[in-house]
Design an enzyme around this catalytic site. Structure first.
Site, PDB file in Angstrom:
ATOM      1  CD  GLU A   5      -6.089  -6.430   1.790  1.00 19.30           C
ATOM      2  OE1 GLU A   5      -4.880  -6.193   2.023  1.00 19.30           O
ATOM      3  OE2 GLU A   5      -6.781  -5.730   1.020  1.00 19.30           O
ATOM      4  CE1 TYR A  23      -4.370  -1.353   0.294  1.00 20.04           C
ATOM      5  CE2 TYR A  23      -3.105  -3.122   1.314  1.00 20.04           C
ATOM      6  CZ  TYR A  23      -4.277  -2.664   0.728  1.00 20.04           C
ATOM      7  OH  TYR A  23      -5.335  -3.523   0.569  1.00 20.04           O
TER       8      TYR A  23
END
Length: 415
Positions: free
Chosen positions: A154, A111
């Protein structure tokens, strides 16, 4: 800028008022230039990290621009909800992305890579004079709120699977290949390490399959599981995707069809996916599919035949003909094995026309599961809404980056 994980997967944090005002004011501008921002972002990221395009991102989707549009729409939808909480909650969007990321083995550090190159592209396209420090901080906040929510989700998926983040790949051996009259092929795999059997799964879930292509790229694609859970084997069905005037041939589907036979090794991931039925429910099911979209329905039917054969089930499928209908004989046999099930098909080669739900006696209180191409899903979703089916009873899968847009996000911003 980072934000400590503090959001449960089913919640979305809020922007402070100053940031919300800036996002509300600049969302139209960002939306108007998103078709310039996202391609530049991907070019920058792949230049800095070519391994991501080679081994992680779907190269076919990149060529067609599908992945760029998906990223743009997801961030815009998330930002729009943050500034107007009365709009539909983006939990379906987040769940769909989170399961896909887990199936690809995405980890939190990635990310940061996306953030670096996305915001560099935003500044380059809009200009540093437009993207003031205050505006940059507001959009930075939006990004990290979305990223952190996904990271938390996640993480929970990895924990449920009993693995560390990203540790989802398993070596398997192909034990059987079944070539269907439709041209699809079913591959049945088991663990290459007998002491480490493959995990169980929920009906309707999928795996990612890794293909080691001739140019040394390792591409990943998702395929629905079509067998009954509990056998320590996983089966998935693949239709070879031919080239046409607008798209190239499917890299991974072609590789699987042309090179994989019993005895070959194949790398897959653990099962993920949120298009799953509740095994304990007794309400009716309506399974609606077109083409290769029948695969998750076949997996669900396998489960029903083995576990709850009396559950009221209606199976609706659209295709060109019985010959092109993937898993036709399997579906017919499974429906026959159920005690309260019906199958109806629409074959264009027989002039059946398009699937029309007005011709069908839809069961009351049913849950509806849809899988097919974008146009098919849009049509059937609209038909279900017109028939008075509550949106929370409609579940869908497209295996395309923009599939979640067909859910409750019909009012998503045009980007």
């Amino acid at each position: 800028m980072t934000i400590a994980p503090n959001s449960a997967p089913h919640t979305v944090p809020e922007l402070d008022p100053d940031h919300a005002d800036l996002i509300r004011a600049t969302l139209p501008l960002v939306g108007s230039r998103i078709d310039d921002i996202t391609p530049l972002f991907y070019r920058k990221m792949f230049q800095a990290h070519p391994e991501l395009l080679r081994d992680r991102f779907n190269r076919g989707n990149q060529k067609q621009g599908a992945q760029q549009r998906a990223l743009a729409a997801s961030i815009a939808t998330f930002a729009t909800h943050l500034v107007d909480p009365t709009l539909p909650h983006p939990r379906e969007l987040l769940s769909r992305i989170g399961h896909k990321h887990a199936s690809l083995g995405v980890t939190p550090d990635e990310y940061k890579i996306v953030h670096e190159h996305l915001f560099s592209a935003i500044v380059e396209v809009l200009g540093a004079d437009v993207v003031t420090p205050e505006i940059a901080a507001a959009w930075d906040r939006v990004y990290w709120l979305m990223a952190t929510t996904l990271i938390d989700l996640e993480q929970s998926l990895y924990e449920s699977a009993g693995v560390q983040p990203g540790d989802v790949f398993r070596e398997t051996c192909v034990v059987q290949r079944i070539d269907d009259p439709s041209g699809a092929a079913t591959f049945i795999v088991e663990s290459a390490t007998p002491a480490l059997p493959l995990p169980d799964f929920q009906p309707g879930q999928y795996i990612s399959v890794g293909a080691d292509l001739p140019d040394s790229a390792r591409q990943l694609r998702q395929y629905s599981l079509t067998n009954h859970p509990g056998s320590a084997r996983l089966a998935f069905t693949v239709r070879k995707v031919p080239a046409d005037s607008n798209t190239p041939a499917g890299e991974v589907s072609t590789w699987l069809h042309n090179t994989i036979s019993p005895g070959n090794r194949l790398q897959i991931t653990l099962p993920f996916g949120d298009l799953t039925i509740d095994p304990a429910a007794t309400t009716p099911l309506v399974l609606i599919s077109a083409g290769i979209g029948v695969t998750p329905m076949a997996g669900i039917l396998e489960h029903l035949a083995a576990e709850t054969p009396s559950r009221r089930t209606l199976v609706l499928h659209a295709d060109r003909s019985a010959i092109t209908h993937p898993l036709h004989d399997t579906v017919v046999d499974l429906v026959a094995a159920l005690h309260n099930a019906d199958l109806r098909v629409w074959y264009s080669a027989l002039d059946h026309g398009r699937m029309n739900l007005a011709e069908v006696d839809l069961p009351e209180d049913a849950d509806y599961y849809l899988c097919g191409g974008a146009g098919f899903l849009q049509s059937l979703h609209a038909q279900l809404l017109a028939a008075g089916i509550p949106s929370e009873r409609v579940h869908f899968e497209l295996f395309s980056p923009n599939d979640w847009l067909l859910g409750s996000y019909g009012a998503a911003p045009s980007v």
